[in-house]
Motif scaffolding. Structure first.
Motif, mmCIF file in Angstrom:
data_model
loop_
_atom_site.group_PDB
_atom_site.id
_atom_site.type_symbol
_atom_site.label_atom_id
_atom_site.label_comp_id
_atom_site.label_asym_id
_atom_site.label_seq_id
_atom_site.Cartn_x
_atom_site.Cartn_y
_atom_site.Cartn_z
ATOM 1 N N ALA A 1 5.702 -10.723 -3.400
ATOM 2 C CA ALA A 1 6.903 -10.807 -2.566
ATOM 3 C C ALA A 1 7.767 -9.560 -2.683
ATOM 4 O O ALA A 1 8.767 -9.435 -1.974
ATOM 5 C CB ALA A 1 7.719 -12.039 -2.953
ATOM 6 N N GLY A 2 7.391 -8.645 -3.577
ATOM 7 C CA GLY A 2 8.140 -7.404 -3.714
ATOM 8 C C GLY A 2 9.012 -7.337 -4.941
ATOM 9 O O GLY A 2 9.522 -6.264 -5.279
ATOM 10 N N ASP A 3 9.199 -8.466 -5.657
ATOM 11 C CA ASP A 3 9.969 -8.447 -6.900
ATOM 12 C C ASP A 3 9.012 -8.097 -8.033
ATOM 13 O O ASP A 3 8.689 -8.925 -8.902
ATOM 14 C CB ASP A 3 10.624 -9.810 -7.127
ATOM 15 C CG ASP A 3 11.682 -9.768 -8.221
ATOM 16 O OD1 ASP A 3 11.800 -8.724 -8.888
ATOM 17 O OD2 ASP A 3 12.379 -10.783 -8.409
ATOM 18 N N ILE A 4 8.566 -6.861 -8.023
ATOM 19 C CA ILE A 4 7.472 -6.437 -8.888
ATOM 20 C C ILE A 4 7.851 -6.503 -10.361
ATOM 21 O O ILE A 4 7.089 -7.012 -11.193
ATOM 22 C CB ILE A 4 7.025 -5.019 -8.500
ATOM 23 C CG1 ILE A 4 6.401 -5.049 -7.096
ATOM 24 C CG2 ILE A 4 6.035 -4.456 -9.506
ATOM 25 C CD1 ILE A 4 6.079 -3.687 -6.518
ATOM 26 N N GLY A 5 9.019 -6.013 -10.708
ATOM 27 C CA GLY A 5 9.433 -6.005 -12.105
ATOM 28 C C GLY A 5 9.495 -7.396 -12.703
ATOM 29 O O GLY A 5 8.956 -7.650 -13.790
ATOM 30 N N THR A 36 6.298 -2.476 2.478
ATOM 31 C CA THR A 36 5.914 -1.277 1.719
ATOM 32 C C THR A 36 6.707 -1.192 0.427
ATOM 33 O O THR A 36 7.229 -0.139 0.066
ATOM 34 C CB THR A 36 6.151 -0.017 2.566
ATOM 35 O OG1 THR A 36 7.524 0.026 2.968
ATOM 36 C CG2 THR A 36 5.268 -0.015 3.799
ATOM 37 N N HIS A 37 6.813 -2.329 -0.295
ATOM 38 C CA HIS A 37 7.611 -2.353 -1.520
ATOM 39 C C HIS A 37 7.040 -1.451 -2.605
ATOM 40 O O HIS A 37 7.793 -0.868 -3.384
ATOM 41 C CB HIS A 37 7.707 -3.788 -2.058
ATOM 42 C CG HIS A 37 8.394 -4.730 -1.124
ATOM 43 N ND1 HIS A 37 9.681 -4.543 -0.690
ATOM 44 C CD2 HIS A 37 7.961 -5.881 -0.532
ATOM 45 C CE1 HIS A 37 10.028 -5.532 0.122
ATOM 46 N NE2 HIS A 37 9.002 -6.356 0.235
ATOM 47 N N ALA A 38 5.729 -1.347 -2.704
ATOM 48 C CA ALA A 38 5.105 -0.530 -3.745
ATOM 49 C C ALA A 38 4.809 0.865 -3.202
ATOM 50 O O ALA A 38 4.521 1.021 -2.011
ATOM 51 C CB ALA A 38 3.812 -1.195 -4.222
ATOM 52 N N PRO A 39 4.866 1.890 -4.044
ATOM 53 C CA PRO A 39 4.585 3.253 -3.582
ATOM 54 C C PRO A 39 3.234 3.389 -2.899
ATOM 55 O O PRO A 39 3.100 4.115 -1.914
ATOM 56 C CB PRO A 39 4.653 4.072 -4.873
ATOM 57 C CG PRO A 39 5.573 3.303 -5.760
ATOM 58 C CD PRO A 39 5.313 1.867 -5.449
#
Length: 1011
Positions: A605-609, A831-834
């Motif tokens: 979902a983009g909350d990677i940390g 595109t949350h991750a590089p």
């Protein structure tokens, strides 16, 4: 007191079998050289299998090999799992105590399920799907270590009586043993293998392996029968006697022996009319007490312990010893090698004696065995007590005693991960349920994991009683774990019908929900559906009920299902509630699994940390608690999420740790999946040779599916389209009906599209894209959540195929529609991750190239995005595209210099990786632009253009204004050949005529030195 007697063979001469003995010696030699071997010896009863193996093991012992023998148990002590392996490992431990102890170090608690002498088995979750595979792998590793420096011969006798767990373990060992000086020898009776005998499929499977050899032992011919009779009688037999015995025995070695002894002991009496009477001749000549002891032994099982026999026979010790000695001296019974037990010299005699018993005698003997064993459990080895007692009471036809004993045996089988035997015993319990008195049933309590199946209603005494539906629950799990999913599905259906018809407890909705959850799993296992309808029913049943283990499990299953098929808010909510409920009821395994699911959803979902922190926390907790099932899953899921977001190096670190854990725990399937993911991450990092080795390792252990998609990508990148197609076929076969979710469909479509594009089949490439977009790209919503890691590469491959076909007239129809769909699909992906941002830039640039509108700035952005990532192959491809764009733009000298440097870098990476298509593209572009790829080499301008020495000579004359005929005369070639050379030169130089070629040669000063 046991009789310690070595009983010699009736025939002291080993007759015939030269070819078969040679095959066994050859297998021994191969095993001694370090390659594990298997020999399967088949033949009818009495044909001489045991004698052949005895002679061979004597030879092996003389050659300094260690021989360990274990026999399968005939029906009579059913439910006794792994019997031959336990016996053989026990013998191996006696022969090599130090080596066995060292090989088992660290895994004693698990291996104790096969060899109780190692200690108390470790407690395992009652439905641990990996437990049996773990036990099998640890057994294989134990044998490899013990046989590392000493040749070991493991003999398994009477495989036709083998329990299902023994057959499965044997199949695993034969398939997976790779090192060690180990020879497996197994015997079986061919006349017992009816059409549906469970050993038949195993033999057919093993036949296909190169390390397996089958020996079919035939009957003796007339000459061999004569030699055998000479050995038995110690004199040359009369030809008429040989003929008579040969005709009566039909060459069966055991019958020859019995006929010879019968005729020698009473010449005046004729030979018995039937073979059954023949087998009873020696028994009938025994004293009455010895005959009674023989009948008692026949009903006790394949082997009967001396102390148990003494308790059942009811004889004084001296009388028992005298009776046993008479039976041993008459070659009817024999003492086992340890001298503590007895068995019939041949199973055919035991069968004949058993068949001669009256029904009442048989039931009485079974009851006496059961009573004696119940009074003193130490009469048999501890691991045999429960199943043998259950067998004795069952055959004694005492349902009141048999039902509790059978349930105890089922619990013991579960403790040893013998799920097939557990299922058979539970079915026997169901058979006995209505036959047992109500008072006995009322006294039964939920035992072991039956209590864990679903919670009991508070303050309800009835809930503490074992119910028939509890047996169905146990049987359903046992069926699933032993691979009988169809049978388990039928059992769950029966349970649900029973609950619907006869609901008398407040916890029945939970029971029903539990069964529906099991059906959801089984529907997937049997490819009957995806299990969602069943999970929906389970959710409805638990809705509004207080927190429970069942409620938590249902929610966890819903979250896992949703993550795989439609990840999004529903999956997230289900995972959160599953964690909450599992914590409330203390269901740690469910909690950790749900947290793992939740962490993966957060990453997607983009909350990677937050998501990665949760997954790492689960890793620490699972390892601390020793939850192997969660640990195994985590070391697949966590690195998969890391790889998805471009953190491949971190993924490799987790995967390396996962490999160590999987090996240590014996998780073969987990190890294969970890290796497959390791190959994918190594591919991303540009460590392609290591990636190939990882994929090949997975395939060698028979798990091609998990590695197939990654291996196909590697093959395609290296230009091996044939191998890529083979791997794609393997991947499709592996996924089967599971290839409906985005995480399966997208990689398969990506590969199909890439292969089609590489072969110039643009229409097929477009079809692969459109098919998957039609299926997964929901209008207004785009791809399912969590699919971007696979969606971006697919869209990139599609855009690249369109761009490579730009300018081809045949590619124009359908181009605009395809590019529009690519653009539309890309807009729905985040595109949350590089790495996802880099792919977004790349797809955009390829779409522009497909329209002839790309600029160096577009490609500079792509290169800049990938320069921050550790993905050398992707960066090399982007640099090649930027160089092409710079050269197409023309003009500045700085642009040519930068293009040259970009191509050098891309070419170096392509050469190092073996990425032939990329290397060829780089070389072609450099050649056409007349750019040197080697900065230090002294280059001949003509060679940099790709001209051969002959073409160089022709170009020099063209530049001087010569015609084809003049060139031919000058170079002593034909005018036609000269014309061909000129055409080739024009193509290589990229010019349209002789004048342009001459001008280019003068501009580049190709022949200035010659002037």
């Amino acid at each position: 007191m046991a009789i310690h007697t070595f009983v010699g063979k009736v025939c002291p001469v080993f007759v015939g079998r030269a070819e078969e003995a040679g095959a066994l010696r050859d297998a021994l030699a191969r095993a001694a050289a370090g390659t594990p071997q298997t020999v399967l010896v088949g033949g009818e009863a009495g044909v001489g299998k045991s004698r052949l193996i005895e002679e061979f093991t004597a030879t092996a012992t003389q050659a300094d090999a260690v021989v360990a023998v274990g026999g399968c148990v005939e029906i009579g002590a059913e439910g006794l799992p792994f019997a031959p392996f336990s016996a053989a490992l026990r013998a191996l431990r006696r022969e090599l105590p130090a080596e066995t102890a060292e090989a088992a170090t660290g895994q004693e608690e698990e291996l104790a399920r096969l060899l109780p002498e190692l200690g108390e088995p470790r407690h395992a979750p009652w439905d641990d799907e990996a437990a049996l595979a773990r036990l099998f792998e640890l057994t294989a590793r134990l044998l490899e270590r013990v046989a590392a420096h000493r040749t070991v011969v493991l003999v398994l006798e009477d495989l036709h009586w083998a329990d299902a767990s023994t057959r499965h373990l044997l199949a695993h060992l034969v398939r997976t043993l790779r090192t060690g000086r180990l020879l497996l020898v197994a015997s079986y009776r061919t006349d017992d293998l009816h059409r549906r005998h469970p050993l038949r499929p195993l033999l057919a499977e093993l036949d296909r392996l190169r390390t397996v050899r089958r020996i079919a032992l035939g009957r003796f011919d007339r000459t061999e029968v004569a030699r055998q009779l000479t050995g038995i009688l110690a004199t040359e037999p009369d030809p008429a006697r040989v003929e008579e015995i040969f005709e009566r025995s039909d060459g069966n070695a055991f019958f020859v022996e019995e006929l010879a002894v019968a005729s020698r002991e009473d010449r005046r009496a004729g030979l018995p009319d039937s073979l059954r009477d023949l087998l009873l001749v020696r028994v009938d000549r025994l004293p009455e007490t010895a005959r009674r002891v023989a009948r008692t032994v026949a009903e006790g099982g394949s082997t009967v312990e001396h102390r148990l026999l003494a308790a059942v026979a009811g004889l004084a010790e001296d009388d028992l010893i005298e009776a046993l000695r008479a039976a041993v001296d008459a070659h009817i019974l024999r003492a086992t090698p340890d001298g503590d037990s007895y068995r019939f010299r041949h199973s055919l005699v035991r069968e004949a004696v058993g068949d001669d018993l009256l029904p009442g005698e048989r039931i009485r003997l079974e009851r006496r065995y059961a009573t004696a064993l119940e009074a003193d459990p130490t009469l048999v080895p501890a691991d045999q007590y429960a199943p043998r007692l259950a067998g004795y009471w069952y055959h004694a036809r005492d349902a009141a005693k048999a039902l509790p004993a059978v349930l105890d045996a089922a619990a013991a089988a579960r403790h040893r991960h013998a799920h097939s035997e557990r299922l058979r015993l539970l079915e026997r319990a169901m058979e006995l349920w209505d036959l047992a008195p109500a008072s006995v049933r009322a006294g039964l309590r939920p035992y072991g994991h039956a209590r864990e199946t679903y919670p009991r209603a508070a303050h309800d005494p009835a809930s503490e009683r074992l119910r028939y539906v509890d047996l169905l629950a146990e049987a359903a799990v046992a069926g699933r774990l032993c691979g009988e999913a169809e049978h388990a599905l039928e059992i769950t259906g029966r349970a649900l019908r029973l609950l619907d018809k006869d609901s008398d407890s407040e916890d029945d909705p939970l029971r029903a929900a539990w069964f529906w959850a099991q059906r959801a799993r089984l529907m997937r296992h049997t490819a009957r559906g995806d299990g969602w309808a069943e999970l929906t029913t389970a959710q409805r049943l638990v809705r509004g009920l207080p927190p429970s283990t069942v409620h938590a499990e249902v929610l966890a299953l819903v979250a896992t299902w949703s993550t795989r098929h439609v990840p999004g808010p529903e999956a997230f909510s289900a995972a959160e509630r599953a964690v909450e409920y599992a914590r409330l009821v203390g269901a740690r395994d469910i909690e950790l699994n749900a947290r793992l699911t939740l962490g993966g959803l957060l990453v997607e979902a983009g909350d990677i940390g937050t998501g990665l922190a949760e997954m790492y926390a689960v890793q620490e907790r699972a390892e601390a608690l020793g939850h192997t099932q969660v640990t195994g899953r985590l070391h697949v899921d966590l690195p998969a999420r890391l790889e998805d977001i471009g953190r491949s190096r971190e993924a490799v670190e987790v995967l390396r740790r996962g490999l160590e854990l999987a090996r240590g725990l014996g998780l073969l399937d987990t190890e294969a999946r970890v290796r497959a993911h390791l190959g994918v991450s190594l591919f991303s990092l540009g460590r392609w040779d290591e990636a190939a080795a990882a994929f090949e390792c997975v395939e060698r252990v028979g798990r091609q599916g998990p590695a197939a998609t990654g291996h196909a990508r590697l093959a395609l990148a290296r230009g091996d389209v044939t191998e890529a197609e083979r791997q794609l076929t393997a991947a499709r076969a592996s996924f089967g009906t599971r290839a409906t979710s985005a995480r399966h469909r997208l990689p398969l479509a990506h590969l199909a599209l890439g292969i089609a594009a590489e072969e110039g089949r643009l229409a097929d490439a477009r079809a692969a894209l459109h098919d998957v977009l039609d299926e997964l790209d929901v209008p207004g919503e785009g791809f399912p959540p969590g699919s971007r890691a696979h969606a971006w590469p697919l869209l990139l491959a599609a855009a690249t195929a369109e761009a490579d076909a730009f300018g081809l007239p045949a590619a124009e129809p359908g181009r605009a529609e395809t590019l529009a769909r690519i653009r539309k699909a890309a807009k729905t992906l985040t595109t949350h991750a590089p790495v996802w941002h880099a792919y977004e830039r790349w797809v955009r640039a390829e779409v522009l190239r497909a329209e002839g509108r790309d600029e160096p700035l577009d490609w500079s952005e792509v290169v800049a995005a990938f320069e921050t990532l550790e993905r050398p192959y992707d960066l090399a491809r982007a640099r090649h595209r930027l160089a092409a764009s710079l050269l197409a733009a023309g003009g500045e000298e700085d642009g040519c210099e930068r293009a040259t440097e970009l191509l050098r870098l891309a070419g170096a990476v392509a050469g190092h990786l073996g990425a032939r298509p990329l290397a060829d593209s780089v070389a072609l572009l450099a050649r056409r632009a007349r750019l040197p790829l080697s900065p230090t080499a002294r280059r001949d301008p003509a060679e940099s253009l790709g001209l051969t020495s002959r073409e160089r000579d022709v170009l020099r004359l063209v530049a001087a204004g010569h015609s084809n005929r003049q060139i031919a005369g000058e170079l002593f070639i034909s005018p036609k050949t000269a014309s061909v050379h000129v055409s080739n030169i024009l193509a290589k130089l990229g010019v349209s005529g002789r004048g342009e070629a001459a001008a280019l040669a003068h501009r580049l000063q190709l022949f200035a030195a010659e002037a």
